[in-house]
Structures are given as C-alpha cells and as structure tokens.
Design a protein around this motif. Sequence first.
Motif, PDB file in Angstrom:
ATOM      1  N   ASN A 170      36.572  32.411  46.872  1.00 31.17           N
ATOM      2  CA  ASN A 170      36.009  33.719  46.899  1.00 31.17           C
ATOM      3  C   ASN A 170      37.216  34.876  47.260  1.00 31.17           C
ATOM      4  OD1 ASN A 170      33.341  34.277  46.916  1.00 31.17           O
ATOM      5  ND2 ASN A 170      33.505  35.460  48.876  1.00 31.17           N
ATOM      6  N   VAL A 171      38.416  34.630  47.094  1.00 27.51           N
ATOM      7  CA  VAL A 171      39.404  35.700  46.948  1.00 27.51           C
ATOM      8  C   VAL A 171      40.379  35.398  45.832  1.00 27.51           C
ATOM      9  CG1 VAL A 171      39.666  35.690  49.753  1.00 27.51           C
ATOM     10  CG2 VAL A 171      41.262  34.212  48.338  1.00 27.51           C
ATOM     11  N   LEU A 172      40.559  36.703  45.242  1.00 25.80           N
ATOM     12  CA  LEU A 172      41.660  36.555  43.992  1.00 25.80           C
ATOM     13  C   LEU A 172      42.858  35.755  44.337  1.00 25.80           C
ATOM     14  CD1 LEU A 172      41.221  40.276  42.891  1.00 25.80           C
ATOM     15  CD2 LEU A 172      40.337  38.173  41.772  1.00 25.80           C
ATOM     16  N   ASN A 173      43.173  35.075  43.304  1.00 21.66           N
ATOM     17  CA  ASN A 173      44.224  34.095  43.537  1.00 21.66           C
ATOM     18  C   ASN A 173      44.963  33.819  42.061  1.00 21.66           C
ATOM     19  OD1 ASN A 173      46.285  32.793  45.365  1.00 21.66           O
ATOM     20  ND2 ASN A 173      45.400  31.104  43.875  1.00 21.66           N
ATOM     21  N   GLY A 174      46.302  34.474  41.626  1.00 20.06           N
ATOM     22  CA  GLY A 174      46.452  34.175  40.337  1.00 20.06           C
ATOM     23  C   GLY A 174      46.614  35.511  39.516  1.00 20.06           C
ATOM     24  N   PRO A 175      46.712  35.188  38.263  1.00 21.94           N
ATOM     25  CA  PRO A 175      46.783  36.382  37.284  1.00 21.94           C
ATOM     26  C   PRO A 175      45.377  37.371  37.308  1.00 21.94           C
ATOM     27  CG  PRO A 175      47.836  34.564  36.264  1.00 21.94           C
ATOM     28  CD  PRO A 175      46.969  34.138  37.594  1.00 21.94           C
ATOM     29  N   PHE A 176      45.337  38.559  37.057  1.00 22.77           N
ATOM     30  CA  PHE A 176      44.352  39.190  36.963  1.00 22.77           C
ATOM     31  C   PHE A 176      44.701  40.139  35.990  1.00 22.77           C
ATOM     32  CE2 PHE A 176      42.213  43.634  37.821  1.00 22.77           C
ATOM     33  CZ  PHE A 176      40.685  43.230  38.306  1.00 22.77           C
ATOM     34  N   ILE A 177      44.097  40.171  34.784  1.00 23.90           N
ATOM     35  CA  ILE A 177      44.536  40.980  33.562  1.00 23.90           C
ATOM     36  C   ILE A 177      43.328  41.632  33.100  1.00 23.90           C
ATOM     37  CG2 ILE A 177      45.516  40.728  31.268  1.00 23.90           C
ATOM     38  CD1 ILE A 177      46.715  38.028  32.465  1.00 23.90           C
ATOM     39  N   VAL A 178      43.713  42.795  32.464  1.00 21.09           N
ATOM     40  CA  VAL A 178      42.589  43.857  32.022  1.00 21.09           C
ATOM     41  C   VAL A 178      43.111  44.158  30.693  1.00 21.09           C
ATOM     42  CG1 VAL A 178      41.257  45.994  32.006  1.00 21.09           C
ATOM     43  CG2 VAL A 178      41.844  44.618  34.113  1.00 21.09           C
ATOM     44  N   TYR A 179      42.269  44.083  29.665  1.00 18.43           N
ATOM     45  CA  TYR A 179      42.613  44.272  28.295  1.00 18.43           C
ATOM     46  C   TYR A 179      41.856  45.566  27.633  1.00 18.43           C
ATOM     47  CZ  TYR A 179      43.858  39.448  28.449  1.00 18.43           C
ATOM     48  OH  TYR A 179      44.322  38.430  28.882  1.00 18.43           O
ATOM     49  N   TYR A 180      42.580  46.361  26.871  1.00 22.23           N
ATOM     50  CA  TYR A 180      41.847  47.410  25.935  1.00 22.23           C
ATOM     51  C   TYR A 180      40.972  46.647  25.014  1.00 22.23           C
ATOM     52  CZ  TYR A 180      45.181  50.967  27.501  1.00 22.23           C
ATOM     53  OH  TYR A 180      45.865  51.575  28.286  1.00 22.23           O
TER      54      TYR A 180
END
Length: 268
Positions: free
Chosen positions: A113-123
């Motif tokens: 339930n928690v963010l862990n690792g890469p977090f990537i947003v794309y155009y």
Amino acid sequence: MIFSIHIKTTIILLPLLILVQFVSAQSTVDNSDYSSVEYQNHNEYYERITYIGKRKDIFIVDTYLKDSTLYRVDNYKMLDQGLQFGIYAVRHGPSKLFYGDGKLYLSCDYNMNVLNGPFIVYYNDGAIKRRELYKNGNLKKSLCYDPEGHEQACEPFYQNVKFTGNPKELKTYLEKNLQTLFDGNQSMILTMGLTINEVGQVINVNMGVGRTNPRLVAAVRRVIQDMPRWHENESNWRPAYMDGVPVPGNWDIQAYRERSNYWRITFP
C-alpha cells in the motif's frame, strides 16, 4: 494517494485502500483451481477482477470506462486484520494508468500500500514527463521534463487543497459563529470535512458532531457555506492539483471546545 485523471472529460477517483466487499462479483466468466475472473459494474466505469493463486488472495483489477477504454491496471493483495477490522485489500505490485487513446500515462509500484520503486509519468507521445524514485513511501529523487525533453523544475505530482485567506481570520470567524450555535459549557469535538471542487468551491460538508440534532448540523454547514470571501474575485480555496490539473479534494477542520467555552480550531 488517490489518482484522478481527466480522460474524455471523465473524472474517476479510486481509493488507495479498499474493503474486500469491493470485489463482490456480479458475474464470473472463468473459474479454475488457480484463477477466476469476475466483473463489477459502477456508474462511470466497470472492473475486470482476476484472482490468482489457490487461495485467491492476489488479484488484478483492470478498470474500463463505459466505452470499454482501458483506464488503469492495479495489483492487490488481501490482508486478514482479524475480527475487529476484517479483510482488506491493499495495493501490492505494479499499477498503470492510460490515456484515452490507450497509450501509457503513468506506471508505478506499490509495496503493501505504499509507493516503492520507480514512479514514471509519460506525455502522450511516449516521452517521459516525470521520473521519480520512492522507497517505502518516501520520495528519494524527482526529475521532470518539458515536452522537448529539457529538464525543468518539479512541482509535487499531487498538491492538496489550500486555503487562500488568512488562517487567523478564519479561526476568528469560526469561533464567533460556532459559539452562537452551541449552548452550555460541556466539552465538544466538532469535525467538518469540506469537499472542494475543481474551481475552489465548497460543494459538500461532512459533519462529525456525535449525537447532535440534524438542525444543528445544518446550521454548522451554513456557517461554512456563508463564509465571506477573504479576497475579492478569488475563491477561499485553491483546489487540489494532480499532475498540474485541478481536481476535487478534501480539507478538514477540527474544532475542540473546552469547558471554558474556548474553541481550539485546527486546519490541515
């Protein structure tokens, strides 16, 4: 974190933590000893839920808009918290969100339930817009890029609702108006959960005042709704933002009255 993305003028808010009743099936299309598939319909979207493993305690939720456009994919794990809290499902594993044309918008990973690792947003053209690294829910690194690929300053991906006026003036206003509504000297805790829309307007007030009568609850709501505008031509709240786009958000007020009739008011 709650993701809210504008796709085809539709806003969908999906919670981070869900009760297992959320996956109660309307229909089952496939069953085996190690997997089963169910569908769940909602007002603005529907979900395809795939249970994996013999215990069916791991499942994948594919969320579709009503026109069958794939909106997001999330992995969950069921946790048994005992008799008091029951069985919960938490995000555990990769999550993906998509643009309305099916292209990848966001990818990230959760660990219990928690963010862990890469977090990537794309155009929309596939270029990277934001690249972040989380460890056990804590942001360790953040890089953002313009459409041409040049590095630029990063604003937080999600920004909470913000009160635009003077907090001291707001406290004075609430103290004065609440005092006229509540008689007696008993101690009291009052919670007011404000829902702020995309243009900074209060569209709902959720109340928590114990066993207070409905008329008093309505009167407290009117105190919030009739609040003066602290700056001319400007809303009292700046809406929440998700990836630079205004979205609905919440802003909580807690007021505690001691026996001396002194109100202690706190904001987020």
